[in-house]
Design a protein around this motif. Structure first.
Motif, mmCIF file in Angstrom:
data_model
loop_
_atom_site.group_PDB
_atom_site.id
_atom_site.type_symbol
_atom_site.label_atom_id
_atom_site.label_comp_id
_atom_site.label_asym_id
_atom_site.label_seq_id
_atom_site.Cartn_x
_atom_site.Cartn_y
_atom_site.Cartn_z
ATOM 1 N N THR A 113 0.859 -1.172 0.000
ATOM 2 C CA THR A 113 0.000 0.000 0.000
ATOM 3 C C THR A 113 0.895 1.221 0.000
ATOM 4 O OG1 THR A 113 -1.753 -1.135 1.198
ATOM 5 C CG2 THR A 113 -1.794 1.269 1.253
ATOM 6 N N GLY A 114 0.664 2.115 -0.938
ATOM 7 C CA GLY A 114 1.483 3.313 -1.039
ATOM 8 C C GLY A 114 0.910 4.268 -2.066
ATOM 9 N N TRP A 115 1.739 5.176 -2.508
ATOM 10 C CA TRP A 115 1.334 6.242 -3.429
ATOM 11 C C TRP A 115 2.097 6.124 -4.739
ATOM 12 C CZ3 TRP A 115 -2.455 9.740 -2.221
ATOM 13 C CH2 TRP A 115 -2.864 9.764 -0.892
ATOM 14 N N THR A 116 1.410 6.421 -5.832
ATOM 15 C CA THR A 116 2.055 6.436 -7.135
ATOM 16 C C THR A 116 1.476 7.578 -7.972
ATOM 17 O OG1 THR A 116 2.787 5.045 -8.972
ATOM 18 C CG2 THR A 116 0.495 4.803 -8.283
ATOM 19 N N VAL A 117 2.210 7.964 -8.992
ATOM 20 C CA VAL A 117 1.789 9.053 -9.869
ATOM 21 C C VAL A 117 0.620 8.574 -10.726
ATOM 22 C CG1 VAL A 117 2.528 10.599 -11.726
ATOM 23 C CG2 VAL A 117 4.106 10.010 -9.893
ATOM 24 N N GLY A 118 -0.496 9.298 -10.667
ATOM 25 C CA GLY A 118 -1.703 8.910 -11.385
ATOM 26 C C GLY A 118 -1.626 9.078 -12.890
ATOM 27 N N GLU A 119 -0.630 9.797 -13.363
ATOM 28 C CA GLU A 119 -0.463 10.046 -14.797
ATOM 29 C C GLU A 119 -0.386 8.751 -15.600
ATOM 30 O OE1 GLU A 119 2.977 12.058 -17.664
ATOM 31 O OE2 GLU A 119 2.991 12.427 -15.523
ATOM 32 N N PHE A 120 0.145 7.683 -14.984
ATOM 33 C CA PHE A 120 0.347 6.431 -15.692
ATOM 34 C C PHE A 120 -0.680 5.357 -15.308
ATOM 35 C CE2 PHE A 120 4.481 8.546 -15.499
ATOM 36 C CZ PHE A 120 4.750 8.645 -16.848
ATOM 37 N N LEU A 121 -1.775 5.790 -14.686
ATOM 38 C CA LEU A 121 -2.836 4.858 -14.322
ATOM 39 C C LEU A 121 -4.084 5.159 -15.132
ATOM 40 C CD1 LEU A 121 -2.508 4.991 -10.418
ATOM 41 C CD2 LEU A 121 -1.611 3.235 -11.964
ATOM 42 N N GLU A 122 -4.815 4.098 -15.469
ATOM 43 C CA GLU A 122 -6.106 4.265 -16.129
ATOM 44 C C GLU A 122 -7.069 3.249 -15.534
ATOM 45 O OE1 GLU A 122 -5.570 1.497 -20.112
ATOM 46 O OE2 GLU A 122 -5.227 3.634 -20.285
ATOM 47 N N GLU A 123 -8.338 3.459 -15.757
ATOM 48 C CA GLU A 123 -9.346 2.558 -15.201
ATOM 49 C C GLU A 123 -9.130 1.143 -15.711
ATOM 50 O OE1 GLU A 123 -14.164 2.178 -14.601
ATOM 51 O OE2 GLU A 123 -13.383 3.723 -15.929
#
Length: 127
Positions: A113-123
């Motif tokens: 569990t952590g944080w990542t840059v949303g720019e490289f995530l999609e639904e």
């Protein structure tokens, strides 16, 4: 209540109100996945790449793992934009511009569990 028409006083009051709003937003807890956000993500980047998972939503935070370019089924715990205000305030102008546009997502994947840059995530659409 004191009413004034002094432009400097009005400007100071408006500035104080704006700063208070920015600070309150910066220290608010993240927005958790709701009706506007997907429940699950998949990574959207070139094959062979990887996406860092960090302890906190900032590039200076400790890296705790990675997401492969093929990762799917990443649980969305909520996203927000930018780094914490006090860190942003101490940063250079260039870092401030980037971080103002950066979306951070709190995720869970394979027990991490952590944080990542949303720019490289999609639904991630369910099968």
């Amino acid at each position: 209540m004191i009413v004034t028409s002094n432009p400097k006083t009005l400007l100071k009051a408006a500035l104080a109100t704006a700063i208070a709003g920015v600070v309150a937003t910066a220290f608010a807890s993240p927005t958790y996945a709701g009706s506007d956000e997907p429940e699950y993500f998949q990574v959207n980047m070139k094959p062979g790449g990887s996406l860092n998972i960090r302890e906190d939503p900032t590039l200076k935070s400790t890296k705790i793992g990675t997401l492969p370019a093929t990762a799917e089924g990443i649980t969305n715990l909520g996203c927000h934009v930018g780094m914490p205000y006090l860190e942003w305030k101490k940063s250079t102008t260039a870092v401030r511009k980037v971080e103002t546009r950066r979306k951070w997502c709190n995720i869970t994947y394979n027990g991490m569990t952590g944080w990542t840059v949303g720019e490289f995530l999609e639904e991630d659409v369910a099968d």
